[in-house]
Design a protein around this motif. Structure first.
Motif, PDB file in Angstrom:
ATOM      1  N   ALA A 121       0.744  -1.085  -0.114  1.00 41.27           N
ATOM      2  CA  ALA A 121       0.000   0.000  -0.085  1.00 41.27           C
ATOM      3  C   ALA A 121       0.675   1.185  -0.101  1.00 41.27           C
ATOM      4  CB  ALA A 121      -1.163  -0.049   1.073  1.00 41.27           C
ATOM      5  N   ARG A 122       1.980   1.175   0.749  1.00 37.45           N
ATOM      6  CA  ARG A 122       2.705   2.273   0.839  1.00 37.45           C
ATOM      7  C   ARG A 122       3.391   2.599  -0.593  1.00 37.45           C
ATOM      8  NH1 ARG A 122       4.551   1.464   6.717  1.00 37.45           N
ATOM      9  NH2 ARG A 122       3.113   3.187   7.574  1.00 37.45           N
ATOM     10  N   ALA A 123       3.783   1.465  -1.285  1.00 40.06           N
ATOM     11  CA  ALA A 123       4.443   1.423  -2.563  1.00 40.06           C
ATOM     12  C   ALA A 123       3.422   2.129  -3.601  1.00 40.06           C
ATOM     13  CB  ALA A 123       4.898   0.117  -3.005  1.00 40.06           C
ATOM     14  N   ARG A 124       2.203   1.678  -3.407  1.00 35.96           N
ATOM     15  CA  ARG A 124       1.116   2.539  -4.345  1.00 35.96           C
ATOM     16  C   ARG A 124       1.123   3.884  -4.190  1.00 35.96           C
ATOM     17  NH1 ARG A 124      -1.472  -2.304  -2.973  1.00 35.96           N
ATOM     18  NH2 ARG A 124      -2.736  -1.375  -1.628  1.00 35.96           N
ATOM     19  N   THR A 125       1.205   4.208  -2.912  1.00 36.49           N
ATOM     20  CA  THR A 125       0.909   5.692  -2.684  1.00 36.49           C
ATOM     21  C   THR A 125       2.061   6.561  -2.579  1.00 36.49           C
ATOM     22  OG1 THR A 125       0.909   5.293  -0.275  1.00 36.49           O
ATOM     23  CG2 THR A 125      -1.221   5.336  -1.359  1.00 36.49           C
ATOM     24  N   ALA A 126       3.282   6.013  -2.958  1.00 36.69           N
ATOM     25  CA  ALA A 126       4.693   6.684  -2.895  1.00 36.69           C
ATOM     26  C   ALA A 126       4.814   8.065  -3.396  1.00 36.69           C
ATOM     27  CB  ALA A 126       5.823   5.705  -3.471  1.00 36.69           C
ATOM     28  N   ASP A 127       3.953   8.395  -4.340  1.00 32.62           N
ATOM     29  CA  ASP A 127       3.827   9.588  -5.213  1.00 32.62           C
ATOM     30  C   ASP A 127       3.211  10.601  -4.479  1.00 32.62           C
ATOM     31  OD1 ASP A 127       5.415   8.435  -7.174  1.00 32.62           O
ATOM     32  OD2 ASP A 127       3.537   8.358  -8.498  1.00 32.62           O
ATOM     33  N   ASP A 128       2.367  10.394  -3.446  1.00 33.14           N
ATOM     34  CA  ASP A 128       1.340  11.176  -2.619  1.00 33.14           C
ATOM     35  C   ASP A 128       2.626  11.870  -1.485  1.00 33.14           C
ATOM     36  OD1 ASP A 128       0.088  12.454  -1.040  1.00 33.14           O
ATOM     37  OD2 ASP A 128      -1.500  10.793  -0.719  1.00 33.14           O
ATOM     38  N   GLU A 129       2.811  12.925  -1.549  1.00 36.79           N
ATOM     39  CA  GLU A 129       3.804  13.731  -0.664  1.00 36.79           C
ATOM     40  C   GLU A 129       3.216  13.956   0.670  1.00 36.79           C
ATOM     41  OE1 GLU A 129       5.361  17.089  -2.554  1.00 36.79           O
ATOM     42  OE2 GLU A 129       6.066  16.021  -4.255  1.00 36.79           O
ATOM     43  N   ARG A 130       2.087  13.822   1.117  1.00 39.12           N
ATOM     44  CA  ARG A 130       1.236  13.945   2.118  1.00 39.12           C
ATOM     45  C   ARG A 130       1.548  13.069   3.128  1.00 39.12           C
ATOM     46  NH1 ARG A 130      -4.768  13.887   0.394  1.00 39.12           N
ATOM     47  NH2 ARG A 130      -3.718  12.372  -0.847  1.00 39.12           N
ATOM     48  N   THR A 131       1.837  13.454   4.510  1.00 38.79           N
ATOM     49  CA  THR A 131       1.973  12.405   5.588  1.00 38.79           C
ATOM     50  C   THR A 131       0.698  12.513   6.606  1.00 38.79           C
ATOM     51  OG1 THR A 131       3.220  13.789   6.751  1.00 38.79           O
ATOM     52  CG2 THR A 131       4.573  12.398   5.223  1.00 38.79           C
ATOM     53  N   VAL A 132       0.404  11.303   6.854  1.00 41.75           N
ATOM     54  CA  VAL A 132      -0.585  11.321   7.986  1.00 41.75           C
ATOM     55  C   VAL A 132      -0.261  10.543   8.976  1.00 41.75           C
ATOM     56  CG1 VAL A 132      -3.100  10.515   8.157  1.00 41.75           C
ATOM     57  CG2 VAL A 132      -2.262  11.243   5.964  1.00 41.75           C
ATOM     58  N   THR A 133      -0.378  10.983  10.468  1.00 39.55           N
ATOM     59  CA  THR A 133       0.035  10.335  11.762  1.00 39.55           C
ATOM     60  C   THR A 133      -1.172  10.252  12.458  1.00 39.55           C
ATOM     61  OG1 THR A 133       2.071  11.411  11.675  1.00 39.55           O
ATOM     62  CG2 THR A 133       1.436  10.809  13.519  1.00 39.55           C
ATOM     63  N   ALA A 134      -1.430   9.039  12.824  1.00 37.74           N
ATOM     64  CA  ALA A 134      -2.521   8.789  14.059  1.00 37.74           C
ATOM     65  C   ALA A 134      -2.009   9.113  15.202  1.00 37.74           C
ATOM     66  CB  ALA A 134      -2.988   7.544  13.432  1.00 37.74           C
ATOM     67  N   VAL A 135      -2.806   9.817  16.002  1.00 38.61           N
ATOM     68  CA  VAL A 135      -2.289   9.721  17.548  1.00 38.61           C
ATOM     69  C   VAL A 135      -3.619   9.381  18.339  1.00 38.61           C
ATOM     70  CG1 VAL A 135      -1.522  11.440  19.354  1.00 38.61           C
ATOM     71  CG2 VAL A 135      -0.957  11.833  17.163  1.00 38.61           C
ATOM     72  N   ILE A 136      -3.341   8.437  19.301  1.00 36.75           N
ATOM     73  CA  ILE A 136      -4.201   7.952  20.249  1.00 36.75           C
ATOM     74  C   ILE A 136      -3.885   8.371  21.673  1.00 36.75           C
ATOM     75  CG2 ILE A 136      -5.447   6.020  21.138  1.00 36.75           C
ATOM     76  CD1 ILE A 136      -5.038   4.745  18.069  1.00 36.75           C
ATOM     77  N   SER A 137      -4.723   8.658  22.572  1.00 39.66           N
ATOM     78  CA  SER A 137      -4.529   8.972  23.819  1.00 39.66           C
ATOM     79  C   SER A 137      -5.248   8.012  24.698  1.00 39.66           C
ATOM     80  CB  SER A 137      -5.277  10.500  24.049  1.00 39.66           C
ATOM     81  OG  SER A 137      -5.278  10.408  25.585  1.00 39.66           O
ATOM     82  N   ALA A 138      -4.533   7.388  25.696  1.00 44.98           N
ATOM     83  CA  ALA A 138      -5.196   6.158  26.451  1.00 44.98           C
ATOM     84  C   ALA A 138      -4.631   6.266  27.747  1.00 44.98           C
ATOM     85  CB  ALA A 138      -4.769   4.791  25.576  1.00 44.98           C
ATOM     86  N   TRP A 139      -5.720   5.817  28.547  1.00 46.64           N
ATOM     87  CA  TRP A 139      -5.589   5.451  30.062  1.00 46.64           C
ATOM     88  C   TRP A 139      -6.281   4.210  30.315  1.00 46.64           C
ATOM     89  CZ3 TRP A 139      -8.624   6.333  34.753  1.00 46.64           C
ATOM     90  CH2 TRP A 139      -7.664   5.948  35.839  1.00 46.64           C
ATOM     91  N   ASN A 140      -5.655   3.317  30.767  1.00 46.79           N
ATOM     92  CA  ASN A 140      -6.136   1.976  31.216  1.00 46.79           C
ATOM     93  C   ASN A 140      -7.442   1.412  30.332  1.00 46.79           C
ATOM     94  OD1 ASN A 140      -4.842   1.389  33.192  1.00 46.79           O
ATOM     95  ND2 ASN A 140      -5.827   2.487  34.741  1.00 46.79           N
ATOM     96  N   LYS A 141      -7.268   1.545  28.705  1.00 46.07           N
ATOM     97  CA  LYS A 141      -8.331   1.360  27.734  1.00 46.07           C
ATOM     98  C   LYS A 141      -7.496   0.380  27.025  1.00 46.07           C
ATOM     99  CE  LYS A 141     -11.588   3.759  28.970  1.00 46.07           C
ATOM    100  NZ  LYS A 141     -13.127   3.198  29.278  1.00 46.07           N
ATOM    101  N   ARG A 142      -6.922  -0.831  27.303  1.00 53.20           N
ATOM    102  CA  ARG A 142      -6.200  -1.942  26.595  1.00 53.20           C
ATOM    103  C   ARG A 142      -6.924  -2.260  25.350  1.00 53.20           C
ATOM    104  NH1 ARG A 142      -4.785  -6.332  29.938  1.00 53.20           N
ATOM    105  NH2 ARG A 142      -6.995  -6.739  29.545  1.00 53.20           N
ATOM    106  N   ASP A 143      -8.352  -2.793  25.321  1.00 49.07           N
ATOM    107  CA  ASP A 143      -9.023  -3.317  24.502  1.00 49.07           C
ATOM    108  C   ASP A 143      -9.324  -2.307  23.586  1.00 49.07           C
ATOM    109  OD1 ASP A 143      -8.464  -6.056  25.929  1.00 49.07           O
ATOM    110  OD2 ASP A 143     -10.657  -5.815  26.894  1.00 49.07           O
ATOM    111  N   ASP A 144      -9.792  -1.047  23.941  1.00 49.42           N
ATOM    112  CA  ASP A 144     -10.214  -0.024  23.037  1.00 49.42           C
ATOM    113  C   ASP A 144      -9.120   0.370  22.364  1.00 49.42           C
ATOM    114  OD1 ASP A 144     -12.659  -0.172  24.274  1.00 49.42           O
ATOM    115  OD2 ASP A 144     -12.407   1.525  25.368  1.00 49.42           O
ATOM    116  N   VAL A 145      -7.879   0.419  22.863  1.00 50.74           N
ATOM    117  CA  VAL A 145      -6.710   0.801  22.191  1.00 50.74           C
ATOM    118  C   VAL A 145      -6.386  -0.556  21.111  1.00 50.74           C
ATOM    119  CG1 VAL A 145      -4.289   1.015  22.222  1.00 50.74           C
ATOM    120  CG2 VAL A 145      -5.512   2.255  23.974  1.00 50.74           C
ATOM    121  N   ARG A 146      -6.377  -1.709  21.501  1.00 53.34           N
ATOM    122  CA  ARG A 146      -6.260  -2.601  20.441  1.00 53.34           C
ATOM    123  C   ARG A 146      -7.245  -2.507  19.269  1.00 53.34           C
ATOM    124  NH1 ARG A 146      -6.637  -7.282  23.361  1.00 53.34           N
ATOM    125  NH2 ARG A 146      -4.426  -7.454  23.607  1.00 53.34           N
TER     126      ARG A 146
END
Length: 185
Positions: A121-146
């Motif tokens: 998938a990364r190879a297919r989108t290699a020409d896309d210069e945009r970058t996307v970062t996901a950030v998850i905030s958690a406290w004692n939510k193991r199953d939700d984070v998974r």
């Protein structure tokens, strides 16, 4: 006994070959069961890529039935966005379990199949210069984070970076992330 789960998105698509499996469950994800399927799960068209429920259902089926192998069509053979989403969701669900994934006839451990899909998938989108970062905030939510991290793995355009900010959880969240999601910071 080798238990195999064979998935397809639509009843009009063939099931991938399960080969020498001893115990096979064939599932159609969209619509009703037909002569070739053992079950139909009735997910709505155009909803597969947005559904944590699909990832959960596949994972629950793997666990409940003792599935050791998941058989899917090759991603390149997917005929629709729904089928691509179903393949990504199945590999994501399998990636945190000790099962093999057969994609288009090629068998490999699920975690390796996940890495291969992400790299492709990364190879297919290699020409896309945009970058996307996901950030998850958690406290004692193991199953939700998974569940959230599995959903991120299932995206057809993978995130460039995934960060979990854990506020000193004591429920094993940090260990789960280290053990099951080594790509996450």
């Amino acid at each position: 006994v080798r238990r195999t789960l064979v998935l397809r998105a639509h009843a009009d698509r063939p099931f991938a070959d399960a080969a020498a499996a001893e115990d096979v469950l064939r599932v159609t994800l969209l619509g009703d069961a037909d002569a070739g399927a053992d079950e139909a799960w009735g997910f709505e068209a155009a909803a597969l890529g947005r559904s944590h429920g699909l990832i959960e259902r596949i994972g629950e089926t793997i666990d409940a039935r003792g599935v050791t192998r998941v058989v899917l069509p090759a991603l390149d053979d997917a005929g629709s966005d729904d089928e691509r989403a179903a393949i990504r969701a199945a590999v994501a669900a399998a990636s945190v379990r000790d099962v093999d994934v057969v994609l288009g006839g090629e068998a490999r451990p699920a975690a390796e199949a996940q890495r291969a899909l992400t790299a492709a998938a990364r190879a297919r989108t290699a020409d896309d210069e945009r970058t996307v970062t996901a950030v998850i905030s958690a406290w004692n939510k193991r199953d939700d984070v998974r569940a959230n991290l599995l959903g991120l793995r299932a995206q057809t355009r993978p995130f460039d970076d995934v960060v979990v900010v854990d506020n000193h959880s004591d429920d094993g969240t940090a260990r789960m992330i280290r053990d099951e999601f080594p790509e996450v910071r």
